[in-house]
Design a protein around this motif. Structure first.
Motif: not given
Length: 512
Positions: A231, A271, A275, A282-286, A290, A292-293, A454
């Motif tokens: 991460n 990951s 976390s 972990v940020q969603p757009n990581k 993430g 949203n990856a 989260n």
């Protein structure tokens, strides 16, 4: 034939230096086992000389890990190196990683040593370490801001003394890719015995270029080891991200032409474990890990992916472990099935008592939540009440009343050194009331510097995972709590943080 790129993971050492990310021995061991499943080449398990707790963690990991090399960091002095060697003595494959600063700024202001003294100290430390362990890594701290001529002298000397890996850190994240890559290349060209060692890169992310700098060090500079963390965990803006480096090299094999030993299907599990253990969400757009990856919201993108995945996806989600996110257990599942799933997730609880406690919590959760995900199980075993033998504070029960137009009130029961206490308080909301109720009895005086929530999985039935970061007397700790009731999760997280504040473990900060 393609060269192999060595993946050196420092989540348990450099990653742990993030404020509040310090881990217990059992937590470190659990993550180390997951890194072994990931087939990481080298696991930097800690800084054995920094505290008794870190020594025990390195020792435990050295005893448990069979397939990866286990490494301990040490400053360039005999005491640190001896302590590292002692902690690593049972390892199948051991490495000592010793370092000393070489930049003019660090030598003058931090070390208060002359360049000649630093050169001699570096040589002596590698010579001493080489007599204890065969695999020695040397790092010139703040190497990228060091003077080229002096750095060449130091690195040539330590290779002559037996250093097998030379790591050139961008300790403060100052580098840019082309310049850093050429810096490594110049060192290798100018140092006569550079071919006698493997060259490594270690980049921090202060300008958001840690991965790019590391890959430039590999492609331009010829480095064949990358130091990274799950991460991108690490102090300040973090370290080079393992998952991003690995998937960049794998996805663009046409460009890098390098082999990797990593089993990428375990990336997402690693990951999540890091976390949930550290409380760093972990940020969603990581990239890669993430939420949203691999999500596609645009209608044009969705249409393309449905017709042919490679229109918008350069990696398959299942290749990094997203397909593992399946319902695995339910309320009718037995103890053996639960124990087997723990093993598949890389979790080994130390005693039958811990397994029974975790299974009891699993059954309680299954009565409240019809679908149990891997993330739920990891959250259960991360709960201090399962793994901690002597927690100062423990959660028992909570009730709260919240109504529009009225001030919320909370009643909580928790244990202090095994003795139950009850507390009541009002607050601006039910969470505030619950935490204030705890404080009426504990009176820690700690300052809360972070509160985050989260969802562990993606429905309203999901467990909520709360991270609370407290600061007191210069110490910063994270507490993590999970429960389908977010108010209960908040109380658990607060008590977890208070337990860590009670710990007397002292840490010696070190960068490489």
């Amino acid at each position: 034939m393609a060269d192999k790129l060595i993946i050196f993971d420092t989540t348990l050492r450099d990653g742990e230096q993030s404020p509040g990310a310090s881990m217990t021995r059992d937590e470190k061991l659990r993550i180390a086992r997951q890194l072994e499943r990931l087939k990481v080449d080298v696991i930097e398990a800690g800084f054995a000389a920094s505290s008794n707790g870190d020594f025990e963690a390195v020792q435990s990991i050295a005893q448990a890990i069979k397939d990866s090399t286990v490494c301990s960091l040490s400053r360039a002095n005999d005491r640190d190196i001896s302590r590292a060697a002692e902690a690593l003595k049972d390892a199948n494959s051991a490495r000592i990683h010793t370092f000393i600063a070489t930049s003019p700024l660090h030598m003058e202001k931090k070390l208060r040593m002359t360049p000649e003294q630093v050169l001699e100290q570096a040589k002596q430390s590698v010579r001493f370490a080489r007599n204890l362990v065969g695999d020695i890594e040397f790092s010139p701290e703040d190497g990228y801001r060091s003077e080229m001529d002096f750095l060449c002298r130091v690195l040539e000397a330590v290779i002559a003394e037996g250093a097998t890996t030379i790591n050139v850190p961008d300790t403060v994240g100052y580098a840019v890719p082309e310049l850093y890559g050429n810096f490594i290349k110049t060192l290798r060209e100018r140092i006569p015995n550079s071919d006698k060692a493997i060259w490594s890169v270690h980049c921090h992310n202060d300008l958001g270029m840690a991965v790019a700098n590391s890959l430039a060090g590999v492609q331009i500079g010829g480095a064949r080891q990358v130091e990274c963390t799950i991460n991108g965990l690490g102090e300040r803006a973090g370290n080079c991200s393992l998952e991003e480096v690995v998937m960049a090299v794998k996805t663009r094999r046409d460009y890098f032409n390098l082999e990797l030993g990593i089993d990428t299907q375990h990336i997402v599990a690693a990951s999540r474990m890091v976390s949930q253990t550290t409380g760093f969400v972990v940020q969603p757009n990581k990239a890669v890990v993430g939420a949203n990856a691999f999500a596609h919201a645009s209608g044009i993108h969705q249409d393309g992916v449905l017709k042919a995945r490679d229109t918008y996806e350069i990696m398959r989600a299942e290749d990094v472990g997203w397909s593992a996110n399946k319902i695995v257990l339910g309320k009718l599942s037995g103890r053996n099935a639960f124990k087997q799933r723990l093993q598949e997730l890389g979790v080994q609880l130390e005693s039958e008592g811990e397994i029974n406690a975790a299974f009891s919590k699993f059954k309680e959760l299954a009565d409240r939540k019809s679908e149990i995900f891997d993330e739920d199980i990891l959250a259960l075993v991360s709960d201090e009440s399962v793994t901690a033998e002597r927690e100062t504070y423990g959660f028992v029960s909570l009730s709260q009343h919240s109504e529009t137009g009225e001030r919320p009130q909370a009643n909580i029961v928790f244990t202090v050194e095994g003795r139950e206490v009850r507390a009541t308080s009002e607050g601006n909301g039910p969470v505030d009331a619950s935490l204030k109720a705890i404080e009426t009895q504990v009176q820690s005086g700690a300052e809360m510097v972070l509160y985050s929530v989260n969802a562990i999985s993606g429905s309203t039935e999901s467990q909520g995972e709360v991270t609370v970061r407290l600061q007191s007397s210069g110490r910063v700790v994270n507490g993590v709590g999970s429960d389908p009731d977010i108010i209960v999760a908040s109380a658990k997280a607060y008590l977890s943080a208070l337990n860590k504040l009670q710990s007397k473990a002292e840490r010696v900060a070190a960068q490489g």
